[in-house]
Write an enzyme that holds these catalytic residues in place. Structure first.
Site, PDB file in Angstrom:
ATOM      1  N   LYS A   1       3.008  -2.557   6.282  1.00  0.00           N
ATOM      2  CA  LYS A   1       3.221  -2.526   4.821  1.00  0.00           C
ATOM      3  C   LYS A   1       4.629  -1.993   4.503  1.00  0.00           C
ATOM      4  CE  LYS A   1      -0.852  -3.914   3.085  1.00  0.00           C
ATOM      5  NZ  LYS A   1      -1.039  -5.147   2.321  1.00  0.00           N
TER       6      LYS A   1
ATOM      7  N   TYR B   1      -1.036  -0.664  10.468  1.00  0.00           N
ATOM      8  CA  TYR B   1      -1.174  -1.143   9.080  1.00  0.00           C
ATOM      9  C   TYR B   1      -0.072  -0.552   8.209  1.00  0.00           C
ATOM     10  CZ  TYR B   1      -3.356  -1.608   4.423  1.00  0.00           C
ATOM     11  OH  TYR B   1      -3.609  -1.883   3.102  1.00  0.00           O
TER      12      TYR B   1
ATOM     13  N   SER C   1       0.843  -1.196   0.000  1.00  0.00           N
ATOM     14  CA  SER C   1       0.000   0.000   0.000  1.00  0.00           C
ATOM     15  C   SER C   1       0.875   1.242   0.000  1.00  0.00           C
ATOM     16  CB  SER C   1      -0.885   0.018   1.258  1.00  0.00           C
ATOM     17  OG  SER C   1      -1.533   1.266   1.356  1.00  0.00           O
TER      18      SER C   1
END
Ligand SMILES: NC(=O)c1ccc[n+]([C@@H]2O[C@H](COP(=O)([O-])OP(=O)(O)OC[C@H]3O[C@@H](n4cnc5c(N)ncnc54)[C@H](OP(=O)(O)O)[C@@H]3O)[C@@H](O)[C@H]2O)c1
Length: 270
Positions: free
Chosen positions: A169, A165, A146
């Protein structure tokens, strides 16, 4: 013709990878899903196309992935061309790294959950499918990442939410580089690929959780800061996957280790 494994294939971006790749009847597509009895969106495609094989595995379980790889090897004769390790997602999007109102235990647990889901699960899939990929023609490992995990994008967007998150990533992107270096002598292409900001609402389970509108608002403000030219809209899942497949086809060993986007760019993520 490619033999390809797609994880997280029951919904969203993974499902659309299966849909578009299996439109070429020469391709053999292995749709790896968490639960074979919950594939309402994938079932019509799998029922209609004999080149789609549905295989069950929770990507956080090495044992389940080993079993899936065994089943797949029996069908392909032991080889695989592409791994699209796509399964993953956000745990609690509201969490920032230094919120005084959230206990340090909760922040730490959220990071651990994200790392298990979005970083370590890719190591499991990559390593477990490596023996098959070594016997494949193309040796491509694509880890779906991402833009939120990109350092320059983060500096510009100043997004604080989604901390675990984003960090998971970023770690994934770093691991891709490590794979690229270690597998370079064998001619592998290992890449972290961001799909863009994608509307997957058509295959979302249940309503958007309460409080998400506020979180989305913060994300969108950050996106506009990072990329002022962006039109403010998510792209469709069809458009994202069409662009990603084009990028994957173009990638070769000289690109191994990069983090890139559906735009074939390490600077334009939306
Ligand atoms: N959508 C975006 O805007 C966006 C942006 C950047 C990056 N991404 C990345 O793109 C990837 C796909 O996201 P998406 O938007 O398509 O999400 P999604 O619509 O929530 O779909 C996620 C898929 O992954 C599967 N999955 C989740 N955990 C799993 C597990 N432990 N084992 C096996 N399968 C599992 C889900 O299975 P179930 O059906 O069983 O839940 C589902 O099929 C993720 O890695 C995400 O981080 C998405």
């Amino acid at each position: 013709m490619v033999q390809v494994v797609v994880t997280g294939a029951g919904r969203g971006i993974g499902l659309e990878f299966v849909n578009q790749l299996s439109q070429d009847s020469e391709n053999v597509v292995f749709a790896v899903v968490r639960n074979k009895s919950k594939i309402e969106y994938l079932k019509p495609i799998a029922d209609e196309r004999s080149n789609v094989h549905v295989v069950e595995a929770d990507v956080t379980s090495p044992q389940a992935l080993e079993q899936a790889a065994k089943e797949i090897a029996e069908i392909t004769g032991g080889s695989l061309d592409w791994l699209i390790s796509n399964a993953g997602g956000v745990t609690d999007p509201s969490i920032t790294i230094a919120d005084p109102n959230v206990s340090v235990e909760k922040v730490g647990q959220d990071f651990l959950d994200n790392y298990r889901w979005n970083t370590v699960s890719h190591i499991y899939a990559n390593n477990i499918f490596l023996p098959l990929l070594r016997k494949g023609k193309e040796k491509k490992i694509i880890n779906i990442s991402s833009g939120i995990g990109d350092e320059a994008f983060t500096r510009k967007s100043k997004i604080t939410i989604n901390a675990g998150y984003a960090s998971s990533k970023a770690a994934l992107n770093y691991n891709v580089l490590k794979y690229a270096i270690e597998l370079e002598p064998e001619g592998f292409t290992v890449v972290a690929l961001s799909p863009g900001f994608v509307d997957t609402s058509k295959t979302r389970d249940g309503p958007v959780p309460e409080g998400m509108a506020k979180i989305f608002g913060q994300l969108l403000d950050g996106f506009k800061l990072a990329e002022p030219e962006w039109d403010g809209n998510p792209i469709t899942v069809e458009d994202s996957v069409t662009k990603q497949i084009k990028v994957i086809k173009k990638l070769g060993p000289k690109d191994s280790g990069i983090s890139t986007s559906q735009n074939d760019s390490s600077e334009i993520w939306l």
